[in-house]
Enzyme design. Structure first.
Site, PDB file in Angstrom:
ATOM      1  N   GLU A   1      -1.313   1.608  -7.209  1.00  0.00           N
ATOM      2  CA  GLU A   1      -0.822   1.042  -5.947  1.00  0.00           C
ATOM      3  C   GLU A   1       0.438   1.797  -5.541  1.00  0.00           C
ATOM      4  O   GLU A   1       1.493   1.633  -6.135  1.00  0.00           O
ATOM      5  CB  GLU A   1      -0.510  -0.446  -6.105  1.00  0.00           C
ATOM      6  CG  GLU A   1       0.035  -1.094  -4.837  1.00  0.00           C
ATOM      7  CD  GLU A   1       0.644  -2.454  -5.109  1.00  0.00           C
ATOM      8  OE1 GLU A   1       1.863  -2.611  -4.918  1.00  0.00           O
ATOM      9  OE2 GLU A   1      -0.104  -3.354  -5.521  1.00  0.00           O
ATOM     10  N   ASP A   2       0.302   2.661  -4.565  1.00  0.00           N
ATOM     11  CA  ASP A   2       1.423   3.495  -4.140  1.00  0.00           C
ATOM     12  C   ASP A   2       1.410   3.631  -2.627  1.00  0.00           C
ATOM     13  O   ASP A   2       0.494   4.242  -2.053  1.00  0.00           O
ATOM     14  CB  ASP A   2       1.347   4.879  -4.798  1.00  0.00           C
ATOM     15  CG  ASP A   2       2.399   5.829  -4.265  1.00  0.00           C
ATOM     16  OD1 ASP A   2       3.481   5.340  -3.873  1.00  0.00           O
ATOM     17  OD2 ASP A   2       2.152   7.045  -4.236  1.00  0.00           O
TER      18      ASP A   2
END
Length: 822
Positions: A615-616
């Protein structure tokens, strides 16, 4: 939900002015892009250091090659080359990172046998029952001068169970070791054998048969050794006695001159062979000396191959040793546990700033200091009859993921914290019935404050005690596997809670134990602590933590939360234009990047079926590329912009002004906006409910079918849950009114049942037609005027009319293959 736009061949950042990325906001529905697999001849890294040692030995006789065997198929800039991207600064950054990673692995091998051992610290750290009627405790506190374990089992005394500096209490790296001996019961005699072992699981063992240790050892000598092999066991002093007599006996040399010059080993060996050439045959191993002509090997002693094979096939006599092991019943009769199951304890340190107490960092069950209760660890060692027995085997990952994201605490209908058992019995069957094939659990790892949703972790090896016990969580995972559901864990290694007593902050009294000092040790906005990823002991802790959840609880994968917080020293709070320079400048935390690469390499090597999700919000280049090609090695990454875009459009743009050519992607529940039945809104008319329901179906379906190889739905959104999630906190007087799910809406016919049936049909569409695993769609028709979108995904044709008032007959669109379409 997923982005509507076609993913370009290489996308760093969505070039859309209305997209705003806030990594602190948790999306409700997200989109994944599948990892690109590249076949290589060998693995990208070696976990065994013996190959490195072999290279050093061979360097004496041959010129060192520029590319070693372990580097075949490795290209630090491989994914840039594959995508046709030329960027000198970023390519150089990748090459330097690869060299730095090799140096890091070499440094790891100076302290650990291999990377598996590096990621298995939980096997020795924390509290562990030893076979020799004791409990061992080990923890890392390099800044402490004195360490003791205190708890209700010793009256919270800081001197009863202690290890002190200078008295073998800790090693050079700051690992403290304490042994807690089980207490001999009154009237019982100590064990005859000092190293007496016990089996704590079974009531009886072979050692309870009454056979003495002398009898066991005598039988071992009689049965195990063949004639001749036991010569030096039965006559241990024969060889040294002969040597002594030869050198110092009456017939030996009396002076240095008489001793003379000692011949070299080869000459002495040949003389020995000549002397004993007529000896009768013996069962003792025959040896020969062969000179291989190597500079570093004057002579090489080799044995007869037949005898060598015979020796290798001979198993060590461990079976005789286990015969003296006694069972649990004998242990309980003779001893009382040093730390009984359920005991409360902490670790006590004496530091330069004075004494302090902490909850142990590797503790597996915690009572956090919430609701006025004091924080302490709970020794978890249930008796065999209360230990959970696994019933189901692991599941092979599917080609596409339909993930149901859920939070155990808010999974019930009542205004209270739900339990693991409630979730197992009531929610898991619903998820299976809804057609999902994986669950993603958030807030499982222990955290002090419930309102943080579990993102400010205090105890990384413990399940949250507010939901139940470790055995309850094992049951949840096992039952999920029995229903065919993968179990993913939302893991937060990007930062840690700033709590001291129950967390890791200032664990040993120093400010730089697990975290950076100064400003870099604190998150820019959230006040959380930032890990020191370049420290081997911190890496040991984090990598072991990942392996722990798989080994102990059979977790199938991890969702790595908020990577932008750890990848940059500005914690991701900066403007990103998409220029590659932004991903290799001075603000990138290279140590954090190397940790993520190591984590993926080790996880996929130890557990081939594991799934890792990144998750970026900054779309760091190479997230889902193989580590051997310069990537970070994740299997999926999250498109945070999808749901945010949907919410932005629904809240700020009338539906007749929506643009079909822009990405449609989101805070507040979509159903809460479309159906307007939130906590502070009046119910809508049936006509408006039908309209909102229809638009919600369209947004879900287009997101589901146009995205990548995975789809995620938050708990309740499958039936259009009308209320948002809000955890109890001071601002709402700790109310639970929005910290639950309204499952009763599914019990009566209406819009919510209709939405649930539609969601089930979407999941069924993927199960039967493999929609998500067919690759990216071919969007061939986008008309902003008519508000119509059409695209193909495999053989499936999708046509959407988003116009709020107009319908069309005999509407023409193009397809790849002529024919009739349903």
């Amino acid at each position: 939900m997923a982005s509507l736009s076609l993913q370009p061949k290489f996308s760093l950042h969505p070039n859309n002015s209305i997209l705003h990325f806030h990594p602190q906001n948790k999306p409700q529905i997200i989109f994944f892009t599948r990892k690109v697999k590249i076949k290589t001849k060998t693995k990208c890294s070696s976990i065994d250091p013996e190959q490195q040692q072999q290279k050093q030995r061979e360097s004496f006789t041959r010129k060192k090659k520029s590319v070693t065997e372990t580097e075949k198929g490795v290209d630090p800039v491989g994914f840039l080359t594959k995508l046709g991207i030329t960027h000198k600064a970023f390519a150089q950054f990748l090459r330097e990172r690869y060299k730095s990673l090799k140096d890091l692995k070499a440094e790891i091998f100076t302290r650990h046998l291999n990377l598996q051992e590096m990621a298995s610290g939980f096997e020795i750290l924390g509290t562990h029952r030893h076979k020799e009627h004791r409990v061992d405790y080990m923890d890392w506190a390099p800044g402490a001068r004195y360490c003791a374990l205190v708890g209700d089992f010793n009256g919270w005394s800081p001197t009863t169970n202690a290890a002190r500096e200078g008295l073998y209490g800790h090693d050079d790296y700051g690992y403290w070791f304490i042994i807690l001996e089980d207490k001999l019961r009154e009237g019982e005699e100590p064990d005859e054998l000092y190293f007496q072992q016990y089996n704590y699981v079974d009531d009886y063992d072979k050692g309870d048969s009454g056979v003495t240790i002398d009898e066991v050892f005598q039988r071992a000598n009689d049965e195990y050794w063949e004639p001749g092999e036991d010569r030096f066991i039965k006559n241990r002093f024969e060889l040294p006695a002969k040597l002594y007599e030869r050198l110092f006996g009456p017939n030996g040399p009396q002076t240095i001159e008489e001793l003379g010059e000692i011949p070299d080993a080869e000459t002495r060996y040949k003389a020995h062979k000549e002397l004993h050439k007529d000896d009768p045959p013996s069962n003792l191993p025959p040896f020969d000396v062969i000179d291989n002509g190597k500079e570093y090997d004057i002579f090489n002693v080799v044995v007869d191959p037949a005898w060598q094979e015979k020796f290798r096939n001979k198993k060590p006599p461990l079976a005789y040793w286990t015969e003296i092991r006694k069972g649990r019943k004998a242990w309980l009769k003779k001893y009382s546990p040093a730390i009984p199951h359920g005991s409360k304890y902490r670790v006590y340190f004496n530091t330069p700033d004075g004494p302090l107490e902490r909850v142990p960092a590797w503790a597996t069950f915690i009572q956090p200091d919430a609701e006025g209760k004091q924080a302490y660890a709970i020794h978890w060692e249930p008796p065999p009859e209360h230990t959970y027995k696994w019933k189901h085997t692991a599941i092979k990952p599917p080609k596409s993921l339909r993930i149901y994201e859920c939070h155990v605490g808010i999974s019930g209908s009542e205004p209270k914290i739900s339990s693991f058992n409630d979730f197992t019995e009531k929610v898991l069957p619903h998820i299976k019935r809804a057609g999902y094939n994986a669950i993603q659990l958030i807030g499982i790892v222990e955290h002090k404050d419930y309102f943080t949703v579990g993102y400010r972790v205090t105890n990384f090896f413990a399940v949250s005690s507010r939901y139940g016990t470790p055995e309850d969580f094992k049951r949840l995972v096992d039952e999920a596997h029995g229903l065919g559901l993968l179990v993913f864990l939302d893991i937060v290694h990007s930062y840690s809670a700033a709590d001291e007593m129950v967390g890791l902050s200032r664990f040993d009294g120093s400010n730089d134990c697990y975290f950076h000092t100064g400003k870099r040790g604190h998150h820019k906005y959230w006040g959380t602590r930032m890990f020191k990823y370049g420290d081997l002991d911190v890496l040991h802790f984090l990598l072991s933590n990942l392996n722990w959840w798989i080994s102990e609880y059979k977790i199938d994968g991890f969702h790595f939360h908020s990577l932008s917080s750890m990848l940059y020293t500005h914690n991701g709070f900066a403007s990103f234009t998409g220029d590659l320079e932004e991903y290799c400048n001075q603000y990138v935390d290279n140590d954090a990047v190397k940790y993520l690469i190591l984590a993926n390499e080790i996880l996929h090597a130890l557990h081939p079926n594991i799934i890792t999700i990144a998750e970026d919000a900054t779309f760091y280049p190479g997230l889902c590329e193989p580590t051997s090609q310069g990537g970070l090695g994740f299997d999926y990454h999250v498109n945070l912009s999808a749901s945010e875009m949907w919410l932005s459009l629904l809240k700020n743009t009338p539906d007749h002004e929506w643009s079909m050519s822009k990405s449609i992607s989101g805070g507040q529940s979509l159903a809460e906006i479309l159906l307007s039945q939130g906590n502070d809104k009046a119910p809508q008319s049936n006509e408006l409910l039908l309209r909102g329901s229809s638009l919600l179906k369209m947004t879900k379906l287009i997101t589901f079918t146009i995205g990548g190889r995975g789809y995620l739905n938050f708990m309740g959104n499958e039936f259009g849950h009308p209320k948002r999630v809000e955890f109890p906190m001071p601002s709402n007087n700790f109310s639970f009114s929005l910290a639950n799910r309204c499952w009763d809406l599914l019990e009566k016919e209406g819009v919510y049942q209709d939405l649930f049936r539609f969601d089930k049909d979407m999941m069924k569409l993927d199960k039967n037609e493999k929609v998500l695993s067919r690759g990216l769609p071919n969007i061939h028709h986008v008309n902003d005027t008519n508000m119509v979108i059409s695209y193909l995904r495999g053989p499936l044709l999708f046509v959407f009319n988003f116009h709020p008032t107009d319908s069309y007959e005999r509407y023409c669109i193009g397809v790849d293959e002529a024919g009739e379409y349903q």
